[in-house]
Design an enzyme around this catalytic site. Structure first.
Site, mmCIF file in Angstrom:
data_model
loop_
_atom_site.group_PDB
_atom_site.id
_atom_site.type_symbol
_atom_site.label_atom_id
_atom_site.label_comp_id
_atom_site.label_asym_id
_atom_site.label_seq_id
_atom_site.Cartn_x
_atom_site.Cartn_y
_atom_site.Cartn_z
ATOM 1 N N SER A 158 -33.234 38.885 -4.954
ATOM 2 C CA SER A 158 -33.630 37.742 -5.623
ATOM 3 C C SER A 158 -32.974 38.008 -6.945
ATOM 4 C CB SER A 158 -34.807 37.463 -5.769
ATOM 5 O OG SER A 158 -35.344 36.012 -5.796
ATOM 6 N N ASP A 211 -32.760 30.083 1.904
ATOM 7 C CA ASP A 211 -33.920 30.519 2.857
ATOM 8 C C ASP A 211 -35.112 30.193 2.326
ATOM 9 O OD1 ASP A 211 -33.842 31.630 -0.024
ATOM 10 O OD2 ASP A 211 -33.152 33.276 0.577
ATOM 11 N N HIS A 232 -36.717 33.809 2.195
ATOM 12 C CA HIS A 232 -36.910 34.322 1.132
ATOM 13 C C HIS A 232 -37.342 35.553 0.702
ATOM 14 C CE1 HIS A 232 -34.854 34.575 -3.100
ATOM 15 N NE2 HIS A 232 -36.118 34.903 -3.379
#
Length: 437
Positions: free
Chosen positions: A207, A371, A405
């Protein structure tokens, strides 16, 4: 299945195969003796922060400051256990996490009287939590998976947590916290290489850690990158931000959420330098409506108008334009071998609808693919950006269906795929392509 050469490959190559690592432990066994060191860079909010209060601190209520002023370091973030014991600490911690912009220094800093530090830089210890509910939030599952194939903390496995409230600034603008992180990160990579017989390092990011790492690499000498970085494995990040990140900025600061995580990601986020870092990029989204109201639509191209509409000050809007937006627009190929791994097939916010213009209300959501946080559109934009650079060299993009995610660093199948890509880097580079597993 062998990847097609880049000049012949279609945008997506369907890979029909059984899950990697199933029934094939010899891959890990063979790799252990020649492992390259790994440095993990976590996602947003995945660092632990300590704080120390001085007499200069003026608490919002007397109970926030007096018990801790002058008494040394305490855990400011991730102190969920303490907050569960005493919910009255919520406004205290929220206040102590806030940043202020110093126009004289041209940089963000803590509230007066609040000193902070990142816990356990260089180690993966700060990715682990005593609370079982937090086990799969950060990189603990990936640490366990890497240790399962021979990696060892402090020997060939390291972590680079960072103060998630700060962010890279445009070149020429002050960003002391990010500059200090970059210096420490560079030294950590060099020492990780030295401890592993001078092998170059594999950087694995998740991320927002990918954004920090991409900017860091872009601002280091190419000769250094080629000497010390064997591969960049970037998880769950595209090149254009996400409309999801427009939502927290819309909350009314007078009505913060009732939990510290919620506060940090909404009310507190308005004060963070990083609040603009992953907003949608005009290069990717252009004039497409991202926030829809009965009176006006807002896009990445008129983001400044949206920020003003949700109540950010003129100074904050100017900081978006001058500090954050230039970084967003200037994301570049890292010029090191790279694998990008993203989840797809999960409903992901594409648009927010506030029909009556009440930005404090919960919006209607229009979803696309991604995601759950990162849109497929930005992933494809990253591919285009990197493949277009003539000096990039090796690049592979992998899309894992039905992976969120968070699931990228916690689901068994996704972890096996990520670890397989890390171990793959002990082999000679091969052709590039885009895979769906």
């Amino acid at each position: 299945m062998e990847l097609l050469p880049q000049r012949l490959s279609p945008l997506v190559v369907l890979l029909l195969a059984t899950p990697l690592f199933v029934g094939a432990p010899s891959l890990a066994d063979d790799a252990t003796s020649s492992l390259h060191p790994v440095v993990l860079v976590p996602g947003n909010t995945c660092a632990q922060l300590d704080a120390r209060l001085t007499d200069e601190y003026e608490p919002p209520t007397p109970g926030c400051g007096m018990p801790k002023q002058g008494r040394g370091w305490f855990r400011l973030w991730d102190n969920f256990t303490a907050l569960q014991e005493d919910p009255a600490l919520l406004p205290c911690h929220a206040d102590q996490l806030r940043l202020v912009y110093d126009p004289v220094a041209g940089d963000y800093r803590n509230m007066p009287g609040v000193k902070t530090r990142v816990v356990s830089f260089g180690s993966t210890r700060s990715f682990r939590f005593d609370d079982p509910a937090r086990k799969n939030v950060c990189m603990e599952g990936l640490v366990d998976a890497l240790e399962g194939v021979g990696y060892r903390e402090g020997a060939n496995l390291f972590g680079a947590p960072y103060d998630f409230r700060h962010a890279p600034a445009a070149p020429g603008m002050a960003s002391k916290v990010f500059s200090d992180f970059s210096s420490s990160f560079k030294l950590l990579v060099e020492r990780a290489s030295e401890r592993s017989g001078n092998k170059p390092v594999i950087l694995v990011t998740h991320s927002m850690g990918g954004l920090f790492t991409m900017v860091f690499l872009d601002r280091t000498h190419l000769a250094w990158r080629r000497r010390f970085v064997k591969h960049l494995v970037m998880l769950c990040l595209g090149a254009g931000g996400s409309p999801l990140n427009m939502w927290p900025l819309a909350f009314n600061a007078a009505s913060p959420p009732s939990s510290l995580p919620g506060t940090v990601l909404t009310y507190g986020n308005r004060s963070f330098a990083s609040m603009f870092s992953l907003l949608p990029s005009p290069k990717v989204y252009g004039d497409a409506p991202l926030v829809i109201t009965g009176a006006k639509n807002y896009s990445a191209s008129n983001m400044a108008e949206y920020l003003a509409a949700v109540g950010l000050s003129e100074e904050q809007v100017a900081l978006y334009r001058t500090r954050a937006l230039p970084v967003t627009l200037d994301i570049r190929a890292p010029l090191v071998p790279m694998t990008s791994i993203n989840g797809v097939g999960v409903p992901t916010i594409d648009k927010l609808v506030f029909w009556d213009g009440n930005f404090s209300a919960k919006p209607q959501l229009v979803n696309g693919d991604g995601d759950g946080q990162i849109n497929l559109q930005t992933v494809l934009a990253l591919e285009s950006l990197i493949r277009a650079h003539p000096d990039q060299g090796y690049f592979k993009s992998i899309l894992i269906p039905n992976t969120t995610h968070k699931g990228m660093i916690s689901d068994e199948f996704a972890l096996k795929r990520v670890v397989s890509e890390i171990l793959e880097q002990i082999k000679p580079p091969h052709d590039t392509g885009t895979l769906i597993n």
